[in-house]
Design an enzyme around this catalytic site. Structure first.
Site, PDB file in Angstrom:
ATOM      1  N   ASP A  48       0.820  -1.204   0.000  1.00  0.00           N
ATOM      2  CA  ASP A  48       0.000   0.000   0.000  1.00  0.00           C
ATOM      3  C   ASP A  48       0.857   1.258   0.000  1.00  0.00           C
ATOM      4  OD1 ASP A  48      -2.728   1.522   1.677  1.00  0.00           O
ATOM      5  OD2 ASP A  48      -2.731   0.589  -0.293  1.00  0.00           O
ATOM      6  N   GLU A  87       0.255  10.864   5.347  1.00  0.00           N
ATOM      7  CA  GLU A  87      -0.008   9.426   5.167  1.00  0.00           C
ATOM      8  C   GLU A  87       1.279   8.692   4.803  1.00  0.00           C
ATOM      9  OE1 GLU A  87      -3.879   8.296   3.918  1.00  0.00           O
ATOM     10  OE2 GLU A  87      -3.056   7.158   2.243  1.00  0.00           O
ATOM     11  N   GLU A 139     -11.311   5.687  -2.531  1.00  0.00           N
ATOM     12  CA  GLU A 139     -11.354   6.077  -1.118  1.00  0.00           C
ATOM     13  C   GLU A 139     -12.486   5.357  -0.369  1.00  0.00           C
ATOM     14  OE1 GLU A 139      -8.675   7.393  -0.394  1.00  0.00           O
ATOM     15  OE2 GLU A 139      -8.567   9.552  -0.631  1.00  0.00           O
ATOM     16  N   GLU A 209      -9.100  -3.535  -6.442  1.00  0.00           N
ATOM     17  CA  GLU A 209      -9.046  -3.532  -4.973  1.00  0.00           C
ATOM     18  C   GLU A 209      -9.078  -4.969  -4.444  1.00  0.00           C
ATOM     19  OE1 GLU A 209      -8.565  -1.249  -2.736  1.00  0.00           O
ATOM     20  OE2 GLU A 209      -8.691   0.583  -3.896  1.00  0.00           O
TER      21      GLU A 209
HETATM   22  C1  LIG Z   1      -5.087  -0.006  -2.615  1.00  0.00           C
HETATM   23  C2  LIG Z   1      -5.638   1.227  -1.949  1.00  0.00           C
HETATM   24  N1  LIG Z   1      -6.892   1.636  -2.227  1.00  0.00           N
HETATM   25  C3  LIG Z   1      -7.413   2.732  -1.636  1.00  0.00           C
HETATM   26  C4  LIG Z   1      -6.654   3.449  -0.720  1.00  0.00           C
HETATM   27  C5  LIG Z   1      -7.251   4.660  -0.046  1.00  0.00           C
HETATM   28  O1  LIG Z   1      -6.494   5.770  -0.136  1.00  0.00           O
HETATM   29  C6  LIG Z   1      -5.346   3.003  -0.452  1.00  0.00           C
HETATM   30  N2  LIG Z   1      -4.571   3.644   0.457  1.00  0.00           N
HETATM   31  N3  LIG Z   1      -4.868   1.891  -1.065  1.00  0.00           N
END
Ligand SMILES: Cc1ncc(CO)c(N)n1
Length: 220
Positions: A48, A87, A139, A209
Site C-alpha cells: 500500500d 499518510e 477512497e 481492490e
Molecule cells: C489499494 C488502496 N486503495 C485505496 C486506498 C485509499 O487511499 C489506499 N490507500 N490503497
C-alpha cells in the site's frame, strides 16, 4: 454508510457482489476478527506504500480537473491531497516499527497493475466525471473496509486500531461522502458515453481492490 445516494448508489447496488468483495474482503475481515496473520499485515503495508506513492500524481490530476470545475470541488480534493504527505510519513513509521523495509520492495503484479490504472486515469483526456468517480471509489472501498474493523463486535488487535482509524474514522467517511456528492453531480450532467466510462471505471477499480487485498492475504 450514510452515503450521498445518486447514480453512484445505484452502481453500488447493481454491482453489489464486487462491491462486497472489495469492502468485506477476508483480509480486512480477519483484521476485524483479530485473526490476521502479522506477515499479511506487513505485506499489505509495503504494497500500500507503493500504491499511495502512485496515488499522489493521480490525485494531483484530479485537483487540476476539479480546479477548472468549481472552487468547492477543488477544496475537497485539495484536502485529500494535503493529507497524503502525512499518510506517507505514517507508512514509513509503521514500516519501521514492524521491521518492514520500504527500500528495494518486491512490487506484486496486483499492485503494479493497479498503479498502471492510476497512471491511465491521470491522463488529461480522462473526463473529470470519470476521474472524480474513480477517486471516490478508491477512497470509499478503504473507508467501508476499515470502518467495519472498528464497528461494534470487532476484535481488531489494539496495535492495528490506528491503521483502521486512518480510513475508518467519521472524518474520512464525511470526506468520502463529499467526493460521492461531487461524483453524483458530475454524472448527472455528463453525456451518456461519459457515464458509461465512469461505471466501467468503477467496476475496474473494485476488481483491482479485490486483487490488491488478495496479495496481502498471500495471493500471487
Ligand atoms: C489499494 C488502496 N486503495 C485505496 C486506498 C485509499 O487511499 C489506499 N490507500 N490503497
Amino acid at each position: 454508510m450514510a452515503d450521498a445516494g445518486g447514480i453512484t448508489k445505484t452502481w453500488i447496488k447493481k454491482h453489489v457482489i464486487l462491491y462486497t468483495g472489495a469492502t468485506r474482503h477476508p483480509f480486512t475481515v480477519r483484521i476485524r476478527d483479530g485473526s490476521i496473520d502479522p506477515s499479511a499485515f506487513k505485506r499489505w503495508l509495503a504494497q500500500d506504500y507503493v500504491f499511495v506513492r502512485e496515488f499522489v500524481p493521480f490525485m494531483a490530476s484530479v485537483l487540476i480537473k476539479a480546479s477548472k470545475q468549481s472552487p468547492e470541488d477543488m477544496e475537497v480534493v485539495l484536502g485529500g491531497l494535503a493529507s497524503l504527505s502525512g499518510e506517507i510519513d505514517w507508512f514509513k513509521r509503521e514500516a519501521s516499527k514492524r521491521d518492514v523495509s520500504l527500500a528495494n520492495l518486491t512490487v506484486h503484479n496486483a499492485t503494479r497493475n493497479y498503479c498502471r490504472l492510476l497512471e491511465k486515469l491521470t491522463l488529461p483526456e480522462v473526463e473529470y466525471a470519470v476521474a472524480i468517480t474513480a477517486f471516490w471509489a478508491i477512497e470509499a472501498v478503504y473507508q467501508e473496509s476499515f470502518a467495519h474493523c472498528l464497528e461494534d463486535g470487532n476484535n481488531t488487535p489494539p496495535e492495528l486500531v490506528e491503521a483502521c482509524q486512518r480510513w475508518g474514522s467519521p472524518g474520512f467517511r464525511e470526506y468520502c461522502r463529499s467526493l460521492q456528492q461531487i461524483a453524483n453531480r458530475c454524472l448527472e450532467k455528463a453525456p451518456e458515453h461519459v457515464v458509461a466510462a465512469a461505471e466501467t471505471t468503477f467496476i475496474t477499480i473494485l476488481e483491482h481492490e479485490i486483487e490488491f487485498w488478495n496479495v496481502s492475504s498471500g495471493g500471487t
